[in-house]
Design a protein around this motif. Structure first.
Motif, short mmCIF file in Angstrom:
data_model
loop_
_atom_site.label_atom_id
_atom_site.label_comp_id
_atom_site.label_asym_id
_atom_site.label_seq_id
_atom_site.Cartn_x
_atom_site.Cartn_y
_atom_site.Cartn_z
N VAL A 68 -14.52 53.16 60.51
CA VAL A 68 -14.96 54.12 59.49
C VAL A 68 -14.48 55.50 59.91
O VAL A 68 -14.67 55.92 61.06
CB VAL A 68 -16.49 54.11 59.31
N ARG A 69 -13.82 56.17 58.99
CA ARG A 69 -13.40 57.55 59.24
C ARG A 69 -14.03 58.44 58.17
O ARG A 69 -13.41 58.77 57.17
CB ARG A 69 -11.88 57.67 59.25
N ALA A 70 -15.27 58.74 58.37
CA ALA A 70 -15.98 59.54 57.37
C ALA A 70 -16.95 60.50 58.03
O ALA A 70 -17.88 60.96 57.41
CB ALA A 70 -16.73 58.63 56.41
N ASN A 75 -11.99 62.39 59.58
CA ASN A 75 -12.75 62.29 58.34
C ASN A 75 -11.80 62.17 57.16
O ASN A 75 -11.15 63.12 56.78
CB ASN A 75 -13.64 63.53 58.19
N ASP A 76 -11.73 60.98 56.60
CA ASP A 76 -10.83 60.77 55.47
C ASP A 76 -11.58 60.71 54.14
O ASP A 76 -10.99 60.37 53.11
CB ASP A 76 -10.01 59.48 55.67
N LEU A 77 -12.85 61.09 54.17
CA LEU A 77 -13.68 61.02 52.96
C LEU A 77 -13.04 61.75 51.78
O LEU A 77 -13.00 61.24 50.67
CB LEU A 77 -15.06 61.61 53.28
N ARG A 85 -3.27 55.88 50.40
CA ARG A 85 -3.32 55.18 51.68
C ARG A 85 -4.60 55.32 52.49
O ARG A 85 -4.71 54.74 53.56
CB ARG A 85 -2.13 55.62 52.54
N HIS A 86 -5.55 56.11 52.02
CA HIS A 86 -6.76 56.33 52.82
C HIS A 86 -8.01 55.66 52.27
O HIS A 86 -8.26 55.69 51.08
CB HIS A 86 -7.04 57.84 52.97
N HIS A 87 -8.77 55.10 53.20
CA HIS A 87 -10.09 54.56 52.90
C HIS A 87 -11.10 55.20 53.85
O HIS A 87 -10.71 55.74 54.89
CB HIS A 87 -10.13 53.05 53.14
MG MG Z 1 -5.26 60.36 59.40
#
Ligand code: MG
Ligand code: ATP
Ligand code: MG
Ligand code: MG
Length: 469
Positions: A68-70, A75-77, A85-87
């Motif tokens: 998780v990157r949030a 932080n890809d939120l 490409r981002h989740h």
């Molecule tokens: Mg990145």
């Protein structure tokens, strides 16, 4: 064309055949690192193995890691719904060598997998190396036959990985896929590299040094390898899609969202369906790993994700809680690979439903207020901090939800004003409490609170796994 589940298995199988131990994904809440908000890379569970603190009965491993990157540094939120490409939640496929093979074998294994097993067109691939890493550049030339024009030297920290201020570190090499001329974006290292034409699919980290102090860096006696490839990104390539949200898994989730709302995923509503599908995964996996919505720390990140999804459900005209109804589709798609989803299905469903019920009334009222407040605003305008704070305080709108709601119209939020309003409210609460005549106890309490700082997010700002892949 292979589905996501088959691609995951193919990756694990390939490395198993090449002498790697298949290791299960670790939970999203890291066990061994209280400063890290969520597991955000495959190497997180192996940190102590890389530093030599922990021994394992194998020196090569392969995983498909839930990430998780949030929150925190990764932080890809804000990218979700806007890039191809981002989740917030994704799976990172990775192979690891703990002092076993190094650069040449890592490059060979990666190249053979994507070009031979997966059959990618080599002409569409290009790689980056750290600008001083001549060794990697010549290996790419020798092993993959890439010309100099397709080995791009990058001088920035994007291509130099470090576990922290001290500890293992080293150059990395990233593999990019060119999705074709029609798509805006330039190759890595160019001014418009953030476009979606050249998409980074795989990052190979060559851990070859140890940073001893700020000034001193020494060579590791047994260099290691850490790699990470986004499953959804390689699936997009293999399925002939440019966009992660068009792979089989996301198609199924978006179909469920379309069926539940009766609104097609076209034009303006497309982004909402995507955000819902993405946030459904993140929320469900976080709940399955024991995170519950709350007003601080990890729980608040979960709440923010859930509430953002609910606003999009509202945009699609949903008048009843929606997210919980999509859980069966997610379990159908991912339950076999991640049995915790099946085990946690009842809890996930209930938590989503409860949070949606709770937020529904204030969401509607808050959105009404927001509409009124911004009625006469055009692109480039800024919402005042007081209103953003009122939305937060009275209507339960996390700041990023308000920002997300206004972004499409090109309206920003006065964040400083928001913070000032928050501080003022705290000060007022303090003053009114002092008025109750219990000044001494109150002073002690706030003294402690001030020292400890606000509870939200504290302790997560300094992620130890800075720049982890
Ligand atoms: Mg990145
Ligand atoms: P990008 O530059 O596209 O944001 P990254 O450099 O931040 O990616 P890494 O930290 O190198 O990504 O992670 C390794 C791999 O994980 C990436 O090459 C990519 O395939 C995948 N990945 C990273 N972030 C995401 C995300 N938010 N959603 C889906 N896949 C991701
Ligand atoms: Mg990158
Ligand atoms: Mg990268």
């Amino acid at each position: 064309m292979s589905g996501v589940n088959a691609i995951r298995s193919a990756f694990l199988d390939y490395f198993r055949k090449n002498g790697h131990e298949v290791v299960a994904s670790s939970p999203l809440v890291p066990r061994n690192d209280p400063t890290l908000m969520f597991t955000n890379a495959g190497m997180v569970q192996f940190k102590n193995v890389f530093t030599g603190v922990e021994q394992r009965p194998y020196s090569r491993a392969v995983t498909s890691q839930k990430c998780v990157r949030a929150g925190g540094k990764h932080n890809d939120l804000d990218n979700v719904g806007y890039t191809a490409r981002h989740h917030t939640f994704f799976e990172m496929l990775g192979n690891f060598s703990f002092g076993d093979y190094f650069k040449d074998r890592a490059i060979e294994l990666a190249w053979n997998l994507i070009t031979r097993e997966f059959g990618l067109d080599a002409k569409r691939l290009l790689v980056t190396v750290y600008h001083t890493d001549d060794e990697a550049a010549s290996l790419w030339k020798r092993i993959a036959g890439l010309g100099d024009d397709r080995i791009i030297r990058i001088p920035t920290s994007d291509n130099f990985w470090a576990m922290g201020d001290t500890g293992p570190c080293g150059p990395c090499s990233e593999i990019f896929y060119d999705h074709g001329e029609g798509i805006p974006g330039g190759p890595p290292g160019s001014p418009d590299e953030d476009g979606d034409r050249f998409i980074e699919i795989w990052n190979l980290v060559f851990m070859q040094y140890e940073q001893v102090t700020k000034e001193e860096r020494v060579g590791l006696p047994r260099p290691s390898i850490d790699t990470g490839m986004g499953l959804e990104r390689i699936a997009a390539v293999l399925q002939g899609e440019h966009d992660n949200y068009d792979i089989d898994l996301f198609k199924a989730l978006i179909r469920a969202s379309v069926e539940a709302t009766g609104v097609p995923a076209e034009g303006k509503t497309r982004a909402s369906h995507r955000v819902i599908a993405d946030h459904l995964r993140a929320s469900s996996f976080l709940i399955a790993d024991g995170v519950l919505p709350s007003n601080e720390g990890r729980g608040y990140v979960l709440r923010r994700i859930m509430r953002r999804a609910m606003r999009h459900a509202q945009l699609l005209g949903a008048t009843e809680p929606l997210m919980w109804r999509l859980v069966p589709a997610l379990v159908r798609e991912m339950g076999q690979a991640y049995p915790e989803l099946v085990r946690g299905q009842a809890l996930i469903t209930e938590t989503l439903q409860l949070e949606e019920k709770r937020f529904r009334t204030t969401l509607t009222r808050g959105l009404g207020l927001l509409t009124d407040a911004t009625e006469n605003m055009g692109e480039g305008a800024r919402l005042d901090g007081e209103t953003a704070f009122k939305l937060y305080d009275t209507y339960g709108f996390p700041l990023d939800l308000t920002q997300d709601a206004l972004r499409q119209r090109g309206i920003s939020v006065d964040v400083e004003g928001f913070n000032a309003a928050m501080d003022r409210q705290k000060a007022e609460a303090r003053a009114s409490w002092a008025g109750s005549g219990e000044a001494a106890a109150e002073t002690v309490w706030f003294g402690v609170k001030d020292k400890a700082g606000p509870t939200e997010f504290l302790g997560y700002d300094t992620e130890s796994a800075e720049g982890v892949i």
